[in-house]
Structure formats: structure tokens, C-alpha cells
Scaffold this active site. Structure first.
Site, mmCIF file in Angstrom:
data_model
loop_
_atom_site.group_PDB
_atom_site.id
_atom_site.type_symbol
_atom_site.label_atom_id
_atom_site.label_comp_id
_atom_site.label_asym_id
_atom_site.label_seq_id
_atom_site.Cartn_x
_atom_site.Cartn_y
_atom_site.Cartn_z
ATOM 1 C CB THR A 53 -0.921 -0.011 1.252
ATOM 2 O OG1 THR A 53 -1.730 -1.193 1.195
ATOM 3 C CG2 THR A 53 -1.808 1.207 1.304
ATOM 4 C CG ASN A 94 -6.731 -7.824 -5.611
ATOM 5 O OD1 ASN A 94 -6.667 -7.003 -6.518
ATOM 6 N ND2 ASN A 94 -7.526 -7.664 -4.579
ATOM 7 C CG HIS A 140 1.582 -9.733 3.376
ATOM 8 N ND1 HIS A 140 0.290 -10.183 3.406
ATOM 9 C CD2 HIS A 140 1.525 -8.472 2.919
ATOM 10 C CE1 HIS A 140 -0.524 -9.223 2.995
ATOM 11 N NE2 HIS A 140 0.204 -8.165 2.693
ATOM 12 C CB CYS A 183 -15.931 -7.216 0.297
ATOM 13 S SG CYS A 183 -15.057 -8.435 -0.652
#
Ligand code: PLP
Length: 379
Positions: free
Chosen positions: A70, A149, A201, A325
Site C-alpha cells: 500500500t 487480486n 507477505h 465484502c
């Protein structure tokens, strides 16, 4: 637990945790300190930078550490707009970027920037022709992700770089490669991308460390520092280096590089196995036709994904909802695909790591079937 949500984050292997532990407890010096432990740490950070740069095919000095993907995205956008501030206030991006790009754009729109959001077709694709049609003389920045994604679609970043060169456009090209790095072809240097964001990550590294690739071409124009301060990261991103995180990032990259092609092939095979098995169940449709080896999006048409994710989670199976979401609202990616209501409601994302197995997929499919057989679909 069966973990099939590797696009959200990944577990840290023992060797990565050990490398970090050693830095935290023994090699804990500040790389700016003048005594041996500091000097050694400075050299170690450069070695780790070279490992990651090697995997990205760039020079070590072109890679700048940040605290996450980010941050890298935000920095790239700010740096590009500052650089081109006398050229114009037009930005081209896609409607399906991560919020790490879309939110800064939304904020910039309030500051007078004009944003063109390229919409994918129903299959999830964005084409370079769309970029060409949107490109203007006052375009300051094009920001396009490498792998989406939610759908696993691979976007034409290389072709977009070629287009900008061919048109002699002053627009800078940023690529969010957080989901693409070490999963698909990724060559910012060879393609002519100005900036590229990475995050540790997503590939077995720790959370809290990312990197931004900055091309020499852009660096020579003296880009705006993100954090002026003590002068770390060649003066562009000050702050004491997160040595343990950086060590973990490099170790994770080294581990992924072992049998790299086999790992990619394994994930791609798992994805295909899972897709075939789910489509065989009936009532399941593919969402988009993304080719990234680790992300599969499908819809259990008419069965709200929020319920699926919660129920499977309670059984120890982790996947993501592509819709619902935020309080039952379809995600911006699912909305951009223009799916009908029942298909949109049922979108789930299954994402693989090299450690997943066919048995994981079998358990997931059985749980999804049981979920469907025990519920009524939406009307
Ligand atoms: N960009 C993409 C495409 C992502 O998938 C993510 C994380 O999910 C990010 C950016 C943000 O990365 P980080 O979590 O390191 O801030």
C-alpha cells in the site's frame, strides 16, 4: 486447517522466521551506526536487497524498501504526479485496481485530478487498446496492476509500457505487482516500467515490508522523497530500516526461487484441478479467465459468498468472498465485471500456494457441495 486464501496473505516458513529472529535478537544493530554491528547490518541490508532485485531482474539500487504494498502504491502515485505536475492532471488506471491505488485516486479526484478508470470486459480483461484510447497529452500517470487480486487476470503492462514509448508520452507508468511478483512474468526493467510495487507477505515473507522499484530513467529526474528525514533508502524513504522484515522478505524470495518453475506448475495444476472439479458440481460458473497460476474465481450462482466463507471458515477452510465484502455490497471488481445479481452474489476466490495439495481441493469441494445441498438459493 485448510488454507486456500494465499492471495490475502501467506504463512511464514520456519526458515524465514528463523532469519528474522536472528536479526531481532543478535544482529540487531542500526544500519546507520558506525561500529561493526551497524556496519555489518548495512552490508546485510544491501545483500538482501540484491536477492530481491535479482528475482525482479533489476539492479539492487533500483529497489527501495517500504512498509507494505500500500505504501509503495501511494508513493509511486505521489511521485509520478509531482514529477509531471507541469504536464497535466490526468490519470489512467483500471476500475479493478486494489484500493491501495483506487483510494488515492479518489482522494486525488477531490483535489482536481481527472481519472479515467478502464473497465474490464466480462472475462476480466483490460486491453492496451483501451489505454491507447484513453491516453491524452495531459496524462501524467498510468497505473495498471500486473495481476488482479480477485480474478487472477494478467494485465498488459508490458504492452502499455511499449505504447507509452511509441507515443512518446511523458506519462509515467506504475505497476502494482503485489500479486504478480514471483507468480507470473515480471520484468520492469526489460519492459520499461517506471515504478513497480511489491509486498513480502504474498509470497511467504512477513507482513509490514514492501518495496518500490524505481527505474534509473525516473531516478535521474530526482523523484520526490516519500519520507524526507535521516536519508535512508538513498534519501527517498527515510526511517531506520526494518532489518528483520527485510531479512525475512529476502529469505522468502530465496525459498520461492528453489524449484521455482515446479512451484508455479504445481499451483497452476491445482487451480485447474479445482476449477474442473467445481464446474463438474453443476451450478458453479467461472468468473473471468485469469491465467495467474495461484488465483481462481468462481461463482456458486445464487449462494451468497459471505455465508459460504463464514460457514467454511467454521470448518477450518479459509477462502475469500469476491462479493459481499462490505455489508453485502459486491466488491468493486465483481461490480466492474457486470455479472448478473445471482452470479455476482456467489463469487468466491480460492488462492493457492506451492504447499497446497489435491486433498485440500477435495476437502474444499466437498464442503462447498455440502453447503449448497443444505441451503436454498437466492430467488
Ligand atoms: N495491491 C494488491 C494487488 C494487493 O492484492 C494488495 C494486498 O492484498 C495490496 C496492493 C496491498 O499490499 P499490502 O497488504 O502489503 O499493503
Amino acid at each position: 486447517m485448510i488454507y486456500l486464501d494465499n492471495a490475502a496473505t501467506t504463512p511464514v516458513p520456519r526458515a524465514v522466521a528463523d532469519a528474522m529472529y536472528q536479526v531481532l535478537t543478535e544482529q540487531f544493530g542500526n544500519p546507520s551506526s558506525q561500529y561493526p554491528m551497524g556496519v555489518e547490518m548495512k552490508a546485510a541490508v544491501e545483500r538482501w536487497r540484491a536477492v530481491i532485485a535479482g528475482a525482479l531482474g533489476c539492479k539492487a539500487e533500483q529497489l527501495y524498501f517500504t512498509s507494505c504494498g500500500t505504501e509503495s502504491d501511494n508513493w509511486a502515485i505521489q511521485a509520478a504526479l509531482w514529477q509531471n505536475r507541469h504536464r497535466g492532471k490526468h490519470i489512467i488506471t483500471t476500475a479493478v485496481e486494489h484500493s491501495a491505488v483506487l483510494e488515492p485516486c479518489r482522494w486525488l479526484a477531490q483535489q482536481g485530478y481527472e481519472i479515467t478508470y478502464l473497465k474490464p470486459g466480462r472475462d476480466g480483461n483490460i486491453t492496451v487498446e483501451q489505454v491507447a484510447a484513453a491516453l491524452r497529452e495531459d496524462t501524467a500517470l498510468v497505473s495498471m496492476m500486473l495481476v488482479n487480486n480477485e480474478t487472477g487476470y494478467v494485465f498488459p503492462v508490458r504492452e502499455t509500457a511499449a505504447l507509452l514509448r511509441e507515443k512518446n508520452s511523458p506519462a509515467l507508468l506504475h505497476c502494482d505487482a503485489v500479486q504478480g511478483f514471483m507468480k507470473v512474468d515480471c520484468d520492469p526493467e526489460g519492459w520499461g516500467v517506471d515504478m513497480m510495487s511489491l509486498s513480502a507477505h504474498k509470497l511467504g515473507g512477513p507482513k509490514g515490508v514492501g518495496a518500490l522499484y524505481i527505474s534509473e530513467r525516473f531516478r535521474m529526474r530526482n523523484p520526490r522523497p516519500l519520507l524526507p528525514g535521516g536519508g535512508q533508502e538513498r534519501g527517498l524513504r527515510s526511517g531506520t530500516e526494518a532489518t528483520a522484515q527485510i531479512a525475512g522478505f529476502a529469505k522468502a524470495v530465496e525459498l520461492r526461487q528453489e524449484h521455482y518453475e515446479e512451484k508455479l506448475a504445481h499451483m497452476a495444476a491445482l487451480k485447474e484441478y479445482c476449477r474442473a472439479k467445481l464446474l463438474d458440481m453443476g451450478g458453479v460458473v467461472p468468473v473471468g479467465s485469469g491465467t495467474a497460476p495461484h488465483i481462481l474465481a468462481v461463482s456458486l450462482v445464487g449462494y451468497p459468498s459471505g455465508n459460504i466463507v463464514t460457514e467454511l471458515g467454521a470448518q477450518g477452510i479459509c477462502i475469500s468472498a469476491g462479493s459481499a465484502c462490505h455489508q453485502g455490497k459486491a466488491s468493486h471488481v465483481v461490480s466492474a465485471l457486470g455479472l448478473d445479481k445471482k452470479t455476482a452474489a456467489g463469487v468466491i476466490r480460492i488462492s493457492f500456494s506451492p504447499d497446497n495439495t489435491n486433498e485440500d481441493v477435495d476437502a474444499l469441494c466437498a464442503a462447498l457441495k455440502a453447503h449448497r445441498d443444505s441451503r436454498f438459493p437466492m430467488l
